[in-house]
Design a protein around this motif. Structure first.
Motif, PDB file in Angstrom:
ATOM      1  N   GLU A 135      -4.557  -3.208  -7.322  1.00  0.00           N
ATOM      2  CA  GLU A 135      -4.891  -1.894  -7.886  1.00  0.00           C
ATOM      3  C   GLU A 135      -5.797  -1.103  -6.948  1.00  0.00           C
ATOM      4  OE1 GLU A 135      -6.649  -2.925 -11.562  1.00  0.00           O
ATOM      5  OE2 GLU A 135      -4.742  -3.386 -12.567  1.00  0.00           O
ATOM      6  N   ARG A 136      -6.751  -1.778  -6.333  1.00  0.00           N
ATOM      7  CA  ARG A 136      -7.712  -1.082  -5.467  1.00  0.00           C
ATOM      8  C   ARG A 136      -7.106  -0.670  -4.130  1.00  0.00           C
ATOM      9  NH1 ARG A 136     -13.493  -4.306  -6.200  1.00  0.00           N
ATOM     10  NH2 ARG A 136     -13.683  -3.992  -8.461  1.00  0.00           N
ATOM     11  N   THR A 137      -6.046  -1.361  -3.715  1.00  0.00           N
ATOM     12  CA  THR A 137      -5.443  -1.062  -2.412  1.00  0.00           C
ATOM     13  C   THR A 137      -4.140  -0.288  -2.541  1.00  0.00           C
ATOM     14  OG1 THR A 137      -4.393  -3.252  -2.415  1.00  0.00           O
ATOM     15  CG2 THR A 137      -6.508  -3.031  -1.264  1.00  0.00           C
ATOM     16  N   GLY A 138      -3.750   0.075  -3.761  1.00  0.00           N
ATOM     17  CA  GLY A 138      -2.567   0.897  -3.955  1.00  0.00           C
ATOM     18  C   GLY A 138      -1.263   0.154  -3.968  1.00  0.00           C
ATOM     19  N   LEU A 139      -1.298  -1.171  -4.104  1.00  0.00           N
ATOM     20  CA  LEU A 139      -0.067  -1.948  -4.171  1.00  0.00           C
ATOM     21  C   LEU A 139       0.394  -2.070  -5.623  1.00  0.00           C
ATOM     22  CD1 LEU A 139      -0.914  -4.817  -1.653  1.00  0.00           C
ATOM     23  CD2 LEU A 139       0.643  -2.896  -1.279  1.00  0.00           C
ATOM     24  N   ALA A 140       1.693  -2.312  -5.802  1.00  0.00           N
ATOM     25  CA  ALA A 140       2.245  -2.443  -7.157  1.00  0.00           C
ATOM     26  C   ALA A 140       1.740  -3.736  -7.794  1.00  0.00           C
ATOM     27  CB  ALA A 140       3.770  -2.455  -7.102  1.00  0.00           C
ATOM     28  N   ALA A 176      -0.404 -11.588   6.224  1.00  0.00           N
ATOM     29  CA  ALA A 176      -0.030 -10.467   5.361  1.00  0.00           C
ATOM     30  C   ALA A 176      -1.228  -9.957   4.580  1.00  0.00           C
ATOM     31  CB  ALA A 176       1.088 -10.895   4.407  1.00  0.00           C
ATOM     32  N   ALA A 177      -2.100 -10.867   4.166  1.00  0.00           N
ATOM     33  CA  ALA A 177      -3.302 -10.454   3.440  1.00  0.00           C
ATOM     34  C   ALA A 177      -4.198  -9.579   4.300  1.00  0.00           C
ATOM     35  CB  ALA A 177      -4.072 -11.681   2.965  1.00  0.00           C
ATOM     36  N   GLY A 178      -4.087  -9.738   5.618  1.00  0.00           N
ATOM     37  CA  GLY A 178      -4.850  -8.909   6.537  1.00  0.00           C
ATOM     38  C   GLY A 178      -4.165  -7.606   6.893  1.00  0.00           C
ATOM     39  N   GLY A 179      -3.013  -7.327   6.252  1.00  0.00           N
ATOM     40  CA  GLY A 179      -2.330  -6.059   6.484  1.00  0.00           C
ATOM     41  C   GLY A 179      -1.195  -6.116   7.478  1.00  0.00           C
ATOM     42  N   ASP A 180      -0.777  -7.310   7.895  1.00  0.00           N
ATOM     43  CA  ASP A 180       0.269  -7.442   8.901  1.00  0.00           C
ATOM     44  C   ASP A 180       1.638  -7.125   8.298  1.00  0.00           C
ATOM     45  OD1 ASP A 180       2.421  -9.150  10.402  1.00  0.00           O
ATOM     46  OD2 ASP A 180       0.744  -8.998  11.799  1.00  0.00           O
ATOM     47  N   ALA A 181       2.321  -6.124   8.836  1.00  0.00           N
ATOM     48  CA  ALA A 181       3.609  -5.690   8.295  1.00  0.00           C
ATOM     49  C   ALA A 181       4.702  -6.724   8.533  1.00  0.00           C
ATOM     50  CB  ALA A 181       4.014  -4.354   8.924  1.00  0.00           C
ATOM     51  N   GLU A 182       4.719  -7.332   9.712  1.00  0.00           N
ATOM     52  CA  GLU A 182       5.757  -8.318  10.024  1.00  0.00           C
ATOM     53  C   GLU A 182       5.642  -9.533   9.114  1.00  0.00           C
ATOM     54  OE1 GLU A 182       8.990 -10.230  11.651  1.00  0.00           O
ATOM     55  OE2 GLU A 182       8.363  -8.132  11.892  1.00  0.00           O
ATOM     56  N   ALA A 183       4.418 -10.002   8.856  1.00  0.00           N
ATOM     57  CA  ALA A 183       4.227 -11.148   7.969  1.00  0.00           C
ATOM     58  C   ALA A 183       4.686 -10.794   6.548  1.00  0.00           C
ATOM     59  CB  ALA A 183       2.770 -11.582   7.962  1.00  0.00           C
ATOM     60  N   TYR A 193       7.740  -4.420  -0.953  1.00  0.00           N
ATOM     61  CA  TYR A 193       6.971  -3.203  -1.205  1.00  0.00           C
ATOM     62  C   TYR A 193       5.821  -3.101  -0.201  1.00  0.00           C
ATOM     63  CZ  TYR A 193       3.930   0.147  -3.597  1.00  0.00           C
ATOM     64  OH  TYR A 193       3.138   1.224  -3.893  1.00  0.00           O
ATOM     65  N   ALA A 194       5.130  -4.211   0.023  1.00  0.00           N
ATOM     66  CA  ALA A 194       4.027  -4.211   0.979  1.00  0.00           C
ATOM     67  C   ALA A 194       4.530  -3.886   2.382  1.00  0.00           C
ATOM     68  CB  ALA A 194       3.324  -5.566   0.974  1.00  0.00           C
ATOM     69  N   ALA A 195       5.684  -4.449   2.748  1.00  0.00           N
ATOM     70  CA  ALA A 195       6.233  -4.198   4.085  1.00  0.00           C
ATOM     71  C   ALA A 195       6.613  -2.722   4.258  1.00  0.00           C
ATOM     72  CB  ALA A 195       7.441  -5.098   4.334  1.00  0.00           C
ATOM     73  N   VAL A 196       7.171  -2.114   3.206  1.00  0.00           N
ATOM     74  CA  VAL A 196       7.507  -0.693   3.263  1.00  0.00           C
ATOM     75  C   VAL A 196       6.236   0.140   3.412  1.00  0.00           C
ATOM     76  CG1 VAL A 196       8.405   1.258   1.934  1.00  0.00           C
ATOM     77  CG2 VAL A 196       9.672  -0.904   1.985  1.00  0.00           C
ATOM     78  N   GLN A 197       5.213  -0.188   2.612  1.00  0.00           N
ATOM     79  CA  GLN A 197       3.961   0.558   2.682  1.00  0.00           C
ATOM     80  C   GLN A 197       3.305   0.430   4.061  1.00  0.00           C
ATOM     81  OE1 GLN A 197       2.592   2.581   0.113  1.00  0.00           O
ATOM     82  NE2 GLN A 197       4.713   2.276  -0.542  1.00  0.00           N
ATOM     83  N   ARG A 198       3.507  -0.708   4.695  1.00  0.00           N
ATOM     84  CA  ARG A 198       2.898  -0.948   6.008  1.00  0.00           C
ATOM     85  C   ARG A 198       3.815  -0.525   7.144  1.00  0.00           C
ATOM     86  NH1 ARG A 198       0.610  -6.820   3.884  1.00  0.00           N
ATOM     87  NH2 ARG A 198      -1.077  -5.905   2.629  1.00  0.00           N
TER      88      ARG A 198
END
Length: 226
Positions: free
Chosen positions: A48-53, A108-115, A137-142
């Motif tokens: 919620e705080r980082t804008g993820l679903a 991925a928890a650190g924001g890595d798009a490939e992971a 969803y995270a990969a699209v956002q990143r």
């Protein structure tokens, strides 16, 4: 996560060492419910705080149902080698698989798009739909270059199997040190019917402790009679 778990509504503070052992596959015993509930609540708060679903994460009630099912499930013997056809000891094969996924989760928890993208591929192939939706969803956002194509593909399993096979080829080309990871991705693709992945698994005979095993009896290549 430990800091977020100190919120008044969270039932249990998340111990760093315990959480690390669980996420890295070092503990096989089912965690107690309070720890699971706290973990789910913290993950949802962070999303919620980082804008993820948050929907793909599931609710606390859904996780409680899963936890209860796991608690009543009879223990199952480990299968021989999660990704290798020729007898790597089951516990060693599972540790290797777990380490690969755990490393991707940390990245991925650190924001890595490939992971994030690779985790989506893995979860699609293992049938974990909620986790797959979360990571794509995270990969699209990143802004992973292939994430939107993957998200919109009408045959996601076929897409993921082809991608997993490509990962296996890339790791195999890096040499013996990367064979374990190559097997992992080949196995994911082979289990979903990729036409060449099983062949690559057979070619990459098990190397459980750094020694190439002989081919299983009856599988040696014999030239056709002229």
């Amino acid at each position: 996560m430990k800091r977020l778990s100190r919120a008044p509504a969270v039932p249990k503070e998340l111990p760093e060492s315990t959480l690390s052992d669980i996420l890295n596959g070092k503990r096989e015993r089912l965690p107690d419910w309070e720890l699971v509930a706290s973990f789910v609540m913290v993950c949802r708060t962070h999303a919620e705080r980082t804008g993820l679903a948050t929907d793909p994460l599931g609710t606390v009630e859904q996780w409680q149902a899963r936890w209860r099912a796991a608690r009543t499930e009879q223990p199952r013997p480990h299968a021989i080698g999660s990704y290798d056809l020729y007898g790597t000891p089951a516990d060693e094969a599972e540790r290797r698989t777990t380490r690969t996924v755990a490393r991707l989760v940390r990245q991925a928890a650190g924001g890595d798009a490939e992971a994030s993208y690779r985790l989506a591929i893995i979860h699609v192939l293992t049938g974990e739909a909620a986790a797959a939706r979360y990571w794509i969803y995270a990969a699209v956002q990143r802004r992973h270059p292939d994430a939107e194509t993957f998200a919109g593909d009408p045959r996601p399993i076929e897409f993921a199997a082809n991608q997993s096979f490509s990962y296996g080829q890339a790791y195999e080309q890096e040499g013996p040190a990367k064979r374990d990871i190559a097997r992992f991705y080949y196995r994911l693709a082979a289990d979903r019917g990729h036409p060449r992945a099983a062949e690559c698994l057979r070619a990459l005979r098990a190397v459980p402790f750094g020694k190439l095993l002989p081919a299983p009896v009856g599988t040696e290549h014999r030239p056709e009679a002229g």
